[in-house]
Each structure stands twice: as structure tokens, then as C-alpha cells.
Design an enzyme around this catalytic site. Sequence first.
Site, PDB file in Angstrom:
ATOM      1  N   GLY A   1      66.626   0.512  17.723  1.00  0.00           N
ATOM      2  CA  GLY A   1      66.361  -0.742  18.406  1.00  0.00           C
ATOM      3  C   GLY A   1      67.141  -1.862  17.741  1.00  0.00           C
TER       4      GLY A   1
ATOM      5  N   GLN B   1      69.623 -10.275  15.523  1.00  0.00           N
ATOM      6  CA  GLN B   1      70.064  -9.481  14.366  1.00  0.00           C
ATOM      7  C   GLN B   1      71.588  -9.420  14.247  1.00  0.00           C
ATOM      8  OE1 GLN B   1      67.216  -6.071  15.447  1.00  0.00           O
ATOM      9  NE2 GLN B   1      67.344  -5.936  13.222  1.00  0.00           N
TER      10      GLN B   1
ATOM     11  N   CYS C   1      63.821  -1.270   9.838  1.00  0.00           N
ATOM     12  CA  CYS C   1      64.533  -2.314  10.579  1.00  0.00           C
ATOM     13  C   CYS C   1      65.942  -2.431  10.009  1.00  0.00           C
ATOM     14  CB  CYS C   1      63.786  -3.632  10.397  1.00  0.00           C
ATOM     15  SG  CYS C   1      64.536  -5.016  11.262  1.00  0.00           S
ATOM     16  N   LEU C   2      66.932  -2.535  10.893  1.00  0.00           N
ATOM     17  CA  LEU C   2      68.315  -2.644  10.406  1.00  0.00           C
ATOM     18  C   LEU C   2      68.527  -3.940   9.614  1.00  0.00           C
ATOM     19  CD1 LEU C   2      70.311  -1.268  13.483  1.00  0.00           C
ATOM     20  CD2 LEU C   2      69.749  -0.091  11.350  1.00  0.00           C
TER      21      LEU C   2
ATOM     22  N   HIS D   1      58.078  -4.388  18.048  1.00  0.00           N
ATOM     23  CA  HIS D   1      58.938  -4.701  16.894  1.00  0.00           C
ATOM     24  C   HIS D   1      60.118  -5.581  17.321  1.00  0.00           C
ATOM     25  CE1 HIS D   1      61.126  -3.389  13.048  1.00  0.00           C
ATOM     26  NE2 HIS D   1      62.058  -3.989  13.760  1.00  0.00           N
ATOM     27  N   GLU D   2      60.794  -5.187  18.404  1.00  0.00           N
ATOM     28  CA  GLU D   2      61.988  -5.925  18.834  1.00  0.00           C
ATOM     29  C   GLU D   2      61.638  -7.300  19.399  1.00  0.00           C
ATOM     30  OE1 GLU D   2      64.667  -4.863  17.726  1.00  0.00           O
ATOM     31  OE2 GLU D   2      63.955  -2.857  17.247  1.00  0.00           O
TER      32      GLU D   2
ATOM     33  N   HIS E   1      61.244  -9.896  16.809  1.00  0.00           N
ATOM     34  CA  HIS E   1      62.511 -10.502  16.353  1.00  0.00           C
ATOM     35  C   HIS E   1      62.851 -11.751  17.161  1.00  0.00           C
ATOM     36  CE1 HIS E   1      64.118  -7.809  13.325  1.00  0.00           C
ATOM     37  NE2 HIS E   1      63.919  -6.748  14.082  1.00  0.00           N
TER      38      HIS E   1
HETATM   39 CO    CO Z   1      63.987  -4.791  13.428  1.00  0.00          CO
END
Ligand code: CO
Length: 173
Positions: free
Chosen positions: A46, A51, A96-97, A138-139, A142
Site C-alpha cells: 500500500g 508518502q 509502512c514504507l 492504514h492508507e 496517511h
Molecule cells: Co504506511
Amino acid sequence: MAVLDIVTYPNKILKQISKPVERFDEELHKLLDDMYETMLAKNGVGLAAIQVGIPRRALIIDLGDEDGKQSKETLIEVINPEFLVWEGSQKDTEGCLSVPEYFDEVERYEKVKVKFFDRFGKEHIMDADGLLSVAFQHETDHLDGHLFIERLDYIKRKKFEKEWKKLLKKRKK
Ligand code: CO
């Protein structure tokens, strides 16, 4: 298509609240294509636009097929998401990236119903449970300037701060 740089914690960009997408144009399509390329290159499932430094309400999710194989067939592009229903609770390990190499358990709703638009501005309503439900939550977090580590309880958050310092030192070497 291009692999973009990922903004990582504690960069303040990640705290920005993303603005709704207003134009479903070439620029948006390019952003989504680049985000997909970037997510695959970093082995993510994701990614939200913020990000890669773009404060717009756009995100992608690709959990892959039964064998975990990711492709355009399993990719979900989500613009301007809005939750219509939340239900139950579940705990799963998240990563998470933007917080590379750290994984921990987070409590989330078990089921959600989400309304969103695709890249062409067409409206969709989707029911999600399990990992897909976690990914949506989660996304979307962000887009509101939140990271999963903010949802850890006090003790886990302390553990995170400690491990994060170690990871940063390791990366500098
Ligand atoms: Co994330």
C-alpha cells in the site's frame, strides 16, 4: 514510469492533511502509475500520495492474488476515500514504507465499507474485511497525517522509539 523517493518518519511532510483530488487528469494518472512502480520496487502492499510528498487524497493498495503475486489486476486505486461503515475489531501486524523495517501489532476495525473514486472519477463502494480492511484504514490514516506507530499503546511506542534509534544508527553505517 518512475520510482519516486519515499518520505520517511520523522519527516513533517507525513503530518500534512492531504487535500481532495479535484481533477482526474493525466497528472493524476501519472502520479498513480509512478506510485505503483515505487510501491512494487519497495515491496509494499500500500502507498499513499503523501508518502511520495504529494498532499493529495490518493492511495493505492495491492495485496496480490492467492499466491501474493501483485499485478494491475489486483491493484486498487483509491481517490478521495470516505468510510461509510466501521465494525468490530482486529489486531494485525503492520508495517509502512515510511517507517522501514519496523513491524508491530495495531488494533483496527474488522470490517469497513468505503466509498471512493477511481482514476477516471467513477464512484465505487467496497466492503472490506481482514487485511484489505486494515490496508484501507492504514492508507487513509496517511491522508489525515497519521502513521500506524501513533496507534501503538504506550509501552509499544516506547519500544518503537528505542528500536528506531538503533535502526537509524545501523543505516548510517
Ligand atoms: Co504506511
